[in-house]
Design a protein around this motif. Sequence first.
Motif, PDB file in Angstrom:
ATOM      1  N   CYS A 243       0.889  -1.098  -0.156  1.00 16.91           N
ATOM      2  CA  CYS A 243       0.017  -0.029  -0.130  1.00 16.91           C
ATOM      3  C   CYS A 243       0.742   1.346   0.057  1.00 16.91           C
ATOM      4  CB  CYS A 243      -0.923   0.087   1.212  1.00 16.91           C
ATOM      5  SG  CYS A 243      -2.049   1.662   1.331  1.00 16.91           S
TER       6      CYS A 243
ATOM      7  N   CYS B  77      -0.020   3.438   3.510  1.00 15.93           N
ATOM      8  CA  CYS B  77       0.475   2.777   4.915  1.00 15.93           C
ATOM      9  C   CYS B  77       1.730   1.898   4.844  1.00 15.93           C
ATOM     10  CB  CYS B  77      -0.861   2.459   5.657  1.00 15.93           C
ATOM     11  SG  CYS B  77      -1.316   0.810   4.893  1.00 15.93           S
TER      12      CYS B  77
ATOM     13  N   CYS C 286      -4.186  -0.362   0.224  1.00 14.36           N
ATOM     14  CA  CYS C 286      -4.783  -1.587   0.794  1.00 14.36           C
ATOM     15  C   CYS C 286      -6.125  -1.104   0.947  1.00 14.36           C
ATOM     16  CB  CYS C 286      -3.999  -1.846   2.181  1.00 14.36           C
ATOM     17  SG  CYS C 286      -4.496  -0.477   3.488  1.00 14.36           S
TER      18      CYS C 286
ATOM     19  N   CYS D 280      -6.979   1.715   3.685  1.00 18.72           N
ATOM     20  CA  CYS D 280      -6.517   2.978   3.045  1.00 18.72           C
ATOM     21  C   CYS D 280      -7.541   3.243   2.191  1.00 18.72           C
ATOM     22  CB  CYS D 280      -5.281   3.230   2.695  1.00 18.72           C
ATOM     23  SG  CYS D 280      -4.122   3.011   3.885  1.00 18.72           S
TER      24      CYS D 280
HETATM   25 ZN   LIG Z   1      -2.872   1.332   3.393  1.00 16.73          ZN
END
Ligand SMILES: [Zn+2]
Length: 189
Positions: free
Chosen positions: A94, A97, A143, A146
């Motif tokens: 991701c 994050c 992800c 997020c």
């Molecule tokens: Zn993420």
Amino acid sequence: MSARKRIEELFLNNISRVITKEQISEVAQINEWARRVRELRDEFGYEIKSHKDEQSLKPGEYILHNPVPSPKAKERKISKDQYFRILHRDGHKCLSCGRTPVDKHPTDESRTIKLVVDHVYPISDAEKYAIDPYSDENLQTLCDFCNEGKWNKYSGKLGKAKINLTAMVRHAPRKDQLEVFEMLKKVFG
Ligand SMILES: [Zn+2]
């Protein structure tokens, strides 16, 4: 049920009735509900009208007359090839994050996160700036956490899917947070 699905149901259960942004944000339970509404319109083909389309609507009011999405919007999608190309380019993590598919979902420990390919500029914005919303440059790996928009901010920076550093620190394990704290203390202390 995802936020998008809940918003979709709200509209489908209220055909030709005015829906306010308060109603939408209440069912969506996320900050980025507006983006989900745009997705329903641009990617799923629902002809959701706003005050820009219908004079009787005030800003923050929406209406859907036709429960059948237009097939035109659905034609264009991210192909399997492109999907894997973007995932590979972004190192299968991701970009917001840094989580990978072996990491636990932050709010649902019973499962790991899933990676999705997301539009950096939402389709309607991309078209405004004459950018191909389906170009590799406008796609990024996020992800599912997020992507739900809980803390990922739409940066609007083309081609540079920004890493949300403060959010990363906020969601990092305590020991990593302490490490960052000690480092910053050394620099600024
Ligand atoms: Zn993420």
